[in-house]
Design a protein around this motif. Structure first.
Motif, PDB file in Angstrom:
ATOM      1  N   ASN A 192       0.850  -1.188   0.000  1.00  0.00           N
ATOM      2  CA  ASN A 192       0.000   0.000   0.000  1.00  0.00           C
ATOM      3  C   ASN A 192       0.884   1.236   0.000  1.00  0.00           C
ATOM      4  OD1 ASN A 192       0.145   1.246   2.897  1.00  0.00           O
ATOM      5  ND2 ASN A 192      -0.131  -0.948   3.260  1.00  0.00           N
ATOM      6  N   LEU A 193       0.328   2.357  -0.389  1.00  0.00           N
ATOM      7  CA  LEU A 193       1.116   3.558  -0.639  1.00  0.00           C
ATOM      8  C   LEU A 193       1.935   3.979   0.573  1.00  0.00           C
ATOM      9  CD1 LEU A 193       1.824   5.816  -2.613  1.00  0.00           C
ATOM     10  CD2 LEU A 193      -0.200   7.036  -1.849  1.00  0.00           C
ATOM     11  N   GLU A 194       1.338   3.983   1.736  1.00  0.00           N
ATOM     12  CA  GLU A 194       2.050   4.448   2.922  1.00  0.00           C
ATOM     13  C   GLU A 194       3.194   3.510   3.304  1.00  0.00           C
ATOM     14  OE1 GLU A 194       1.132   6.198   7.354  1.00  0.00           O
ATOM     15  OE2 GLU A 194      -0.240   4.712   6.529  1.00  0.00           O
ATOM     16  N   THR A 195       2.934   2.199   3.297  1.00  0.00           N
ATOM     17  CA  THR A 195       3.981   1.242   3.668  1.00  0.00           C
ATOM     18  C   THR A 195       5.117   1.264   2.649  1.00  0.00           C
ATOM     19  OG1 THR A 195       2.345  -0.169   4.758  1.00  0.00           O
ATOM     20  CG2 THR A 195       4.460  -1.160   4.246  1.00  0.00           C
ATOM     21  N   LEU A 245      10.723   2.603   1.464  1.00  0.00           N
ATOM     22  CA  LEU A 245      11.720   3.299   0.662  1.00  0.00           C
ATOM     23  C   LEU A 245      12.504   4.306   1.498  1.00  0.00           C
ATOM     24  CD1 LEU A 245       9.669   3.868  -2.627  1.00  0.00           C
ATOM     25  CD2 LEU A 245      11.493   2.207  -2.229  1.00  0.00           C
ATOM     26  N   ALA A 246      11.816   4.962   2.431  1.00  0.00           N
ATOM     27  CA  ALA A 246      12.505   5.911   3.312  1.00  0.00           C
ATOM     28  C   ALA A 246      13.503   5.195   4.219  1.00  0.00           C
ATOM     29  CB  ALA A 246      11.481   6.667   4.155  1.00  0.00           C
ATOM     30  N   PRO A 294      17.339   6.291   2.716  1.00  0.00           N
ATOM     31  CA  PRO A 294      17.087   7.529   3.469  1.00  0.00           C
ATOM     32  C   PRO A 294      17.639   8.773   2.793  1.00  0.00           C
ATOM     33  CG  PRO A 294      18.828   6.232   4.504  1.00  0.00           C
ATOM     34  CD  PRO A 294      18.216   5.361   3.457  1.00  0.00           C
ATOM     35  N   GLU A 295      18.603   8.591   1.871  1.00  0.00           N
ATOM     36  CA  GLU A 295      19.206   9.737   1.205  1.00  0.00           C
ATOM     37  C   GLU A 295      18.348  10.261   0.055  1.00  0.00           C
ATOM     38  OE1 GLU A 295      20.409   6.090  -1.042  1.00  0.00           O
ATOM     39  OE2 GLU A 295      20.125   6.663   1.044  1.00  0.00           O
ATOM     40  N   SER A 296      17.317   9.522  -0.323  1.00  0.00           N
ATOM     41  CA  SER A 296      16.481   9.919  -1.458  1.00  0.00           C
ATOM     42  C   SER A 296      15.112  10.389  -0.971  1.00  0.00           C
ATOM     43  CB  SER A 296      16.306   8.749  -2.428  1.00  0.00           C
ATOM     44  OG  SER A 296      15.478   9.125  -3.498  1.00  0.00           O
ATOM     45  N   ASP A 297      14.693  11.549  -1.477  1.00  0.00           N
ATOM     46  CA  ASP A 297      13.387  12.085  -1.088  1.00  0.00           C
ATOM     47  C   ASP A 297      12.480  12.280  -2.306  1.00  0.00           C
ATOM     48  OD1 ASP A 297      14.665  14.137  -2.342  1.00  0.00           O
ATOM     49  OD2 ASP A 297      14.413  15.603  -0.744  1.00  0.00           O
ATOM     50  N   LYS A 357      22.424   7.326  -8.080  1.00  0.00           N
ATOM     51  CA  LYS A 357      21.089   7.921  -8.165  1.00  0.00           C
ATOM     52  C   LYS A 357      20.022   6.839  -8.125  1.00  0.00           C
ATOM     53  CE  LYS A 357      18.202  11.021 -10.939  1.00  0.00           C
ATOM     54  NZ  LYS A 357      18.111  11.835 -12.177  1.00  0.00           N
ATOM     55  N   ILE A 358      18.973   7.104  -7.346  1.00  0.00           N
ATOM     56  CA  ILE A 358      17.888   6.136  -7.170  1.00  0.00           C
ATOM     57  C   ILE A 358      16.574   6.766  -7.611  1.00  0.00           C
ATOM     58  CG2 ILE A 358      16.636   4.726  -5.494  1.00  0.00           C
ATOM     59  CD1 ILE A 358      19.205   4.914  -3.753  1.00  0.00           C
TER      60      ILE A 358
END
Length: 300
Positions: free
Chosen positions: A122-125, A130-131, A135-138, A174-175
């Protein structure tokens, strides 16, 4: 399927107008006839032409929404109809499936003793996973939400965790999300036994594939979309409203007319897709209106 059938494969590139031939070398196969051809092209059989039309419709909409997709063409392997696409995997990149990402995050949750959602996809999980892993990608949140809204709009019924990936450049680090792919089970007939369903955390869900129990789950689907609309941040709500306004039945019909110039689909296929979309679109407009009223009440 016997290997000798694949000695030579030919298909017409509908959007370039060129005839191409691809010689068969090594391939891997799975159920429903799915094959890699020379590592560059992927062939997947489809039950009928409607599946390809649905794929191309999503491709056209995604392009306008600024979402990168895998390009597909219609072709036949002998008498078997199917879709062929270019291999979007780059040699200098690593690709990690959503299933693998969620499995790693699940292991993390187990280690720290945190509750594990029944449906991880689901979108939130996904955003949490991914976070945690990157953690370096936002850059994921906005793109994931855009794709989620596209799946809602196009009645996607097969956005399982194997049908999205992360691309990591081995040279630059890059991710990003890999191109959007496998959308032929969109614009699903409301009477079909497969219909879009949503994660358990309905305040911010992501589409998953799930069996449903006749009318009850059909209503639940729209109920969960309603929850998403009532609780989404204002920019996301406004973006959803903008997308819905852009893609009326008439806009979808114009896309179908362009696709029809290339493949000459039967009129009943086009009519069926438009009828299903018209019903879905009306429900989306209704939910948007109700959610707007609900949001006004919450803001008072």
């Amino acid at each position: 399927m016997k290997k000798d059938i694949l000695k030579e494969f030919s298909f017409k590139d509908l959007y370039e107008g060129k005839e191409k031939k691809i010689l068969k070398e090594e391939f891997s196969s799975s159920a429903d006839y799915a094959f890699w051809i020379k590592g560059k092209y992927f062939f997947k059989s489809i039950p009928n032409l409607r599946y390809f039309i649905q794929e191309k419709l999503v491709e056209e909409i995604a392009q306008e929404m600024g979402i990168e997709t895998v390009r597909t063409w219609y072709g036949k392997l002998g008498h078997i109809p199917g879709e062929i696409s270019l291999n979007f995997h780059k040699e200098n990149c690593l690709y990690i499936s959503g299933a693998k990402i969620l499995e790693e995050y699940k292991n993390h949750l187990e280690k720290i003793g945190k509750e594990i959602p029944k449906n991880m996809n689901n979108l939130e999980t996904i955003q949490e996973a991914l976070a945690f892993l990157y953690p370096e990608s936002d850059s994921f949140a906005i793109e994931l939400t855009k794709r989620y809204i596209l799946d809602i709009l196009t009645m996607q019924s097969d956005r399982i965790s194997e049908n999205w990936e992360i691309e990591e450049n081995k040279e630059t680090g890059k991710i990003r999300l890999a191109p959007y792919f496998d959308s032929d089970k969109s614009f699903t007939d409301h009477a079909a036994k497969e219909i879009l369903q949503y994660g358990q955390r309905i305040h911010n869900p992501f589409i998953i594939k799930c069996d449903y129990d006749k009318e009850s789950a059909f209503l639940s689907t729209y109920e969960k979309i309603y929850h998403f609309l009532t609780c989404a941040p204002e920019p996301i709500f406004e973006y959803f409203a903008h997308v819905l306004e852009q893609y009326s039945k008439e806009k979808i019909e114009s896309f179908l007319n362009e696709i029809n110039k290339k493949i000459e689909a039967q009129e009943e296929t086009k009519s069926s897709i438009l009828k299903d979309y018209e019903c879905h679109y009306a429900k989306m407009q209704e939910l948007l209106s109700l959610a707007k009223e609900e949001r006004r009440g919450l803001s008072r």
